[in-house]
Design a protein around this motif. Structure first.
Motif, PDB file in Angstrom:
ATOM      1  N   VAL A  21       0.859  -1.180   0.000  1.00  0.00           N
ATOM      2  CA  VAL A  21       0.000   0.000   0.000  1.00  0.00           C
ATOM      3  C   VAL A  21       0.895   1.230   0.000  1.00  0.00           C
ATOM      4  O   VAL A  21       1.823   1.322   0.799  1.00  0.00           O
ATOM      5  CB  VAL A  21      -0.878   0.004   1.274  1.00  0.00           C
ATOM      6  N   ASP A  22       0.656   2.173  -0.925  1.00  0.00           N
ATOM      7  CA  ASP A  22       1.511   3.365  -0.922  1.00  0.00           C
ATOM      8  C   ASP A  22       0.790   4.599  -0.402  1.00  0.00           C
ATOM      9  O   ASP A  22       1.413   5.637  -0.187  1.00  0.00           O
ATOM     10  CB  ASP A  22       2.159   3.607  -2.291  1.00  0.00           C
ATOM     11  N   ILE A  24      -2.593   5.747   2.310  1.00  0.00           N
ATOM     12  CA  ILE A  24      -3.748   5.397   3.131  1.00  0.00           C
ATOM     13  C   ILE A  24      -4.904   6.312   2.737  1.00  0.00           C
ATOM     14  O   ILE A  24      -5.054   7.417   3.249  1.00  0.00           O
ATOM     15  CB  ILE A  24      -3.404   5.471   4.635  1.00  0.00           C
ATOM     16  N   SER A  25      -5.677   5.850   1.786  1.00  0.00           N
ATOM     17  CA  SER A  25      -6.756   6.653   1.207  1.00  0.00           C
ATOM     18  C   SER A  25      -8.069   6.345   1.931  1.00  0.00           C
ATOM     19  O   SER A  25      -8.178   5.341   2.633  1.00  0.00           O
ATOM     20  CB  SER A  25      -6.893   6.294  -0.274  1.00  0.00           C
ATOM     21  N   PRO A  26      -9.078   7.198   1.725  1.00  0.00           N
ATOM     22  CA  PRO A  26     -10.399   6.891   2.297  1.00  0.00           C
ATOM     23  C   PRO A  26     -10.915   5.520   1.827  1.00  0.00           C
ATOM     24  O   PRO A  26     -11.571   4.809   2.580  1.00  0.00           O
ATOM     25  CB  PRO A  26     -11.286   8.015   1.761  1.00  0.00           C
ATOM     26  N   GLU A  27     -10.591   5.153   0.582  1.00  0.00           N
ATOM     27  CA  GLU A  27     -11.027   3.847   0.053  1.00  0.00           C
ATOM     28  C   GLU A  27     -10.384   2.721   0.845  1.00  0.00           C
ATOM     29  O   GLU A  27     -11.006   1.690   1.117  1.00  0.00           O
ATOM     30  CB  GLU A  27     -10.660   3.705  -1.433  1.00  0.00           C
ATOM     31  N   LEU A  28      -9.118   2.918   1.182  1.00  0.00           N
ATOM     32  CA  LEU A  28      -8.412   1.884   1.936  1.00  0.00           C
ATOM     33  C   LEU A  28      -9.025   1.733   3.340  1.00  0.00           C
ATOM     34  O   LEU A  28      -9.228   0.624   3.825  1.00  0.00           O
ATOM     35  CB  LEU A  28      -6.921   2.218   2.045  1.00  0.00           C
ATOM     36  N   LEU A  29      -9.336   2.866   3.970  1.00  0.00           N
ATOM     37  CA  LEU A  29      -9.937   2.818   5.302  1.00  0.00           C
ATOM     38  C   LEU A  29     -11.310   2.155   5.255  1.00  0.00           C
ATOM     39  O   LEU A  29     -11.681   1.406   6.154  1.00  0.00           O
ATOM     40  CB  LEU A  29     -10.036   4.238   5.891  1.00  0.00           C
TER      41      LEU A  29
END
Ligand SMILES: [Zn+2]
Length: 170
Positions: A21-22, A24-29
């Protein structure tokens, strides 16, 4: 939050090494929240992103076996930086139905990772939680408990799955 579909062996995404993971986006959360919900719904004690069809290095787990007290944890880009000793237990996997495999693993590990807040942490674990971490990190490398079976046991398991699939079709 949503309960996601759990991919089962032999889905190709389970065999693929997952990408770091490069960001930490809202999608990742969102993915992390959904993975936690999916893990509890299964129910299971751990889940790796490839198991929900996402090839990225994220795991969630809850090593607390007391169901009344949930303490989910999410790790991003987890990496084993220290391992020693030996611990053996029977493991199951949400992606490998009806299979339990006794696997000899390290008894103690240190894992470096990022939290969902992007903070670097080092987690130390022993015995069951250490096994859980090794199992989930295996998923990120495309490794399944099936890979620990001998060739004969593996083909028996494949045959069993095929029979089950045919039965479900009829
Ligand atoms: Zn698994």
């Amino acid at each position: 939050m949503a309960v996601l579909e759990i991919f089962k062996y032999p889905a190709p995404v389970l065999k693929r090494p997952a990408k770091p993971v490069d960001q930490i986006s809202p999608e990742l959360l969102q993915l992390i929240d959904d993975m936690i919900e999916t893990m509890y719904a299964a129910p299971g004690v751990g889940l790796a992103a490839p198991q929900v069809g996402r090839s990225c290095r994220v795991i969630v787990f809850d090593a607390n076996r007391d169901e009344s007290e949930r303490s989910p944890m999410a790790l991003i880009n987890p990496e084993i930086i220290f391992a020693e000793g030996e611990f053996c237990m029977e493991e199951g996997c949400l992606s490998a139905p009806e299979l339990n495999v006794e696997i000899k693993r390290k008894g103690q590990v240190k894992v470096k990772a990022l939290t969902r807040e992007g903070k670097e942490v080092i987690i130390e674990a022993k015995e069951f939680p250490a096994v859980l971490l090794q199992h989930e990190i295996d998923h990120l490398d495309g490794k399944l408990i099936i890979d620990y079976l001998s060739g004969l046991k593996r083909s028996l398991y494949k045959r069993k799955l095929k029979r089950k699939e045919e039965k479900e079709k009829n």
